[in-house]
Design an enzyme around this catalytic site. Structure first.
Site, PDB file in Angstrom:
ATOM      1  CB  CYS A  55      23.696  15.097  33.452  1.00 30.36           C
ATOM      2  SG  CYS A  55      25.347  14.585  32.976  1.00 30.36           S
TER       3      CYS A  55
HETATM    4  C1  BEZ Z   1      25.094  10.789  30.750  1.00 26.05           C
HETATM    5  O1  BEZ Z   1      24.961  11.649  31.616  1.00 26.05           O
HETATM    6  O2  BEZ Z   1      24.324   9.843  30.670  1.00 26.05           O
HETATM    7  C2  BEZ Z   1      26.211  10.909  29.752  1.00 26.05           C
HETATM    8  C3  BEZ Z   1      27.235  11.786  29.967  1.00 26.05           C
HETATM    9  C4  BEZ Z   1      28.247  11.886  29.030  1.00 26.05           C
HETATM   10  C5  BEZ Z   1      28.228  11.106  27.910  1.00 26.05           C
HETATM   11  C6  BEZ Z   1      27.193  10.240  27.702  1.00 26.05           C
HETATM   12  C7  BEZ Z   1      26.183  10.130  28.621  1.00 26.05           C
END
Ligand code: BEZ
Length: 161
Positions: A49
């Site tokens: 994200c």
């Molecule tokens: C990420 O954006 O890398 C992520 C999102 C949810 C759980 C774990 C990682």
């Protein structure tokens, strides 16, 4: 059943992060009479994200606006304090509206919850992007996992033409 192209956004309230107090946003009013791009992330500060999903929309905010997008909004099932810190960390300024759906009421209403309890997150939002014209979805790309593909800014720009 999850929301689909052709459906109206539900009439729910989210909290928009501002430099001062968070501001309640009625989603129907927010999207009425204009084109909005809405994307959602599983969590502020999570690796994908922060490194890919949000930065893509920040980098291409001008191109989105040139294609008639009046507002770009990012929804997360995080409380407003976390989102405010994330906005500052990412240098969001006013390019994107960060919308807190802390209790997952909006996310539940559109059927796009993602249960990440096994990863110690709890219930969050699936990663997705939508083009919303006058409150109605004209594009929806929902990711099968946590990676960025159909919900990327490139996918949205391609769809906008
Ligand atoms: C990420 O954006 O890398 C992520 C999102 C949810 C759980 C774990 C990682």
């Amino acid at each position: 059943m999850p929301i689909a192209v052709g459906d109206l956004l539900p009439d729910v309230t989210l909290l928009r992060i501002t430099a001062e107090q968070p501001e309640p946003i009625e989603l129907r009013a927010y999207s009425a009479g204009r084109r909005v791009v809405l994307f959602a992330v599983p969590g502020a500060f999570t690796p994908t994200c922060s490194a890919r999903h949000l930065p893509g929309f920040l980098t291409h905010a001008v191109q989105l606006r040139e294609r008639g997008v009046a507002a770009i909004a990012c929804v997360a099932v995080n409380d407003p304090h976390v989102l405010k810190a994330w906005a500052a960390h990412e240098g969001v300024d006013n390019r994107i509206d960060l919308l807190s759906d802390g209790a997952a009421i909006f996310t539940g209403a559109i059927g796009l919850e993602l249960d990440l309890s096994a990863r110690f997150f709890g219930v969050r939002s699936r990663r997705y992007a939508a083009i919303v014209d006058d409150g109605r979805l004209t594009y929806l790309g929902v990711e099968p996992g946590t990676e960025v593909g159909v919900s990327s800014v490139d996918a949205v720009l391609e769809r906008l033409g």
